[in-house]
Design a protein around this motif. Structure first.
Motif, PDB file in Angstrom:
ATOM      1  N   UNK A  23     -42.697  -4.035 -11.429  1.00  9.06           N
ATOM      2  CA  UNK A  23     -44.113  -3.448 -11.119  1.00  9.06           C
ATOM      3  C   UNK A  23     -44.650  -2.910 -12.567  1.00  9.06           C
ATOM      4  N   UNK A  24     -45.830  -2.825 -12.768  1.00 13.05           N
ATOM      5  CA  UNK A  24     -46.528  -2.560 -13.934  1.00 13.05           C
ATOM      6  C   UNK A  24     -45.945  -0.952 -14.293  1.00 13.05           C
ATOM      7  N   UNK A  25     -45.930  -0.782 -15.685  1.00 17.50           N
ATOM      8  CA  UNK A  25     -45.458   0.589 -16.153  1.00 17.50           C
ATOM      9  C   UNK A  25     -46.147   1.917 -15.582  1.00 17.50           C
TER      10      UNK A  25
END
Length: 303
Positions: A299-301
């Motif tokens: 997942x994106x940070x």
């Protein structure tokens, strides 16, 4: 004349599901069948020796010939006794179909050694124990059919099935090697990657099923058919008609039969000398690394 007239077949895991469908169809096509099944639960626990006998009874009621065997495929002695059962009862052996399997699904970081060992023992070793002893006879008689069972779980990957996937991809590799070891003796070895609604597929936990669905992986490899839908392709591969088919993996579900491709090069980078790490870092992203599929992107940070 029936397709398998005068043939003798062993079908492991034949007490239920796909194996049962294979055993019954082979018997209807004239084969004498060793119905091999311990009658265990999906996770390998418990034993019910009546399960194999029930299928034998069903085959008998339909005019076929079969005998039950409740030896374990997970030991070399068990594999040898399964093959011996065919010889003792019917005088020979022509066909081996290895369907037997169990599930112990767990994410790899939670999987125990026992969960790993038990699944490998039944699927991968259990394929070897029967095929090894059968191959001795097949080599001597210069004929034989081996049909093993792989899975999309190993060929493509399913979350929560490190043990099962490793075993099933191993079976595909094992089968390709058997095809090369035994082809010169008139023996063929092919693998089936089935997709069907069985006790095993319906036992996949909802959490794992949802995770696979989110990643575009159906909990069965795509289309879902009935267990009996797999039997015709297995039966044909076991016949003399399929003597030219060797070393392949087929995905079978419902009315669909797909020849799966062999591993092959997709993209290549090459230079005359050894690559340095810095060179790879500069070249890889624009060549081999372009649009690489990631089955489980992080997942994106968070901001």
């Amino acid at each position: 004349m029936p397709l398998l007239e005068d043939k003798v077949a062993i079908v492991t895991g034949a007490g239920r599901g796909i194996g049962r469908g294979v055993a019954k169809l082979m018997a209807s096509e004239g084969a004498k069948v060793v119905v091999c099944d311990l009658g265990v639960n999906v996770d390998g626990s418990g034993v019910d020796v009546s399960v194999a006998q029930q299928v034998v009874n069903e085959i008998g009621e339909l005019g076929g010939t079969a005998v039950a065997c409740t030896e374990s495929v997970a030991t070399m002695a068990g594999g040898e006794k399964i093959v011996q059962t065919a010889v003792d009862n019917f005088g020979k052996l022509d066909i081996v179909v290895t369907v037997a399997g169990i599930l112990r699904d767990r994410m790899v970081f939670n999987m125990t050694e026992e969960e790993w060992d038990d699944v490998i023992a039944v699927h991968l070793k259990g394929t070897f124990t029967v095929v090894k002893h059968a191959s001795i006879l097949f080599r001597q008689q210069r004929s034989g059919r081996i049909i093993t069972f792989s899975s999309t779980s190993g060929l493509y990957g399913n979350s929560g099935q490190a043990n099962y996937g490793a075993a099933k991809d191993g079976i595909a590799g094992f089968t390709r090697v058997c095809a090369r070891d035994l082809g010169r003796y008139g023996v063929t070895a092919n693998a089936i990657s089935p997709s069907a609604s069985t006790r095993m597929t319906t036992s996949v936990p909802d959490e794992a099923r949802a995770l696979r669905s989110a990643r575009g992986i159906a909990a069965g490899g795509g289309l879902r058919g009935d267990a009996e839908d797999v039997a015709p392709m297995v039966t044909w591969l076991a016949s003399d008609e399929a003597q030219h088919v060797n070393g392949h993996v087929f995905h079978v579900t419902g009315g669909l039969v797909t020849l799966l491709n062999e591993p092959e090069p997709v993209k290549t980078i090459q230079k005359d000398s050894r690559w340095t790490v810095d060179e790879l870092a500069g070249v890889f992203p624009a060549t081999i690394g372009v649009e690489l599929y990631n089955p489980a992107p992080a997942p994106p940070p968070s901001a």
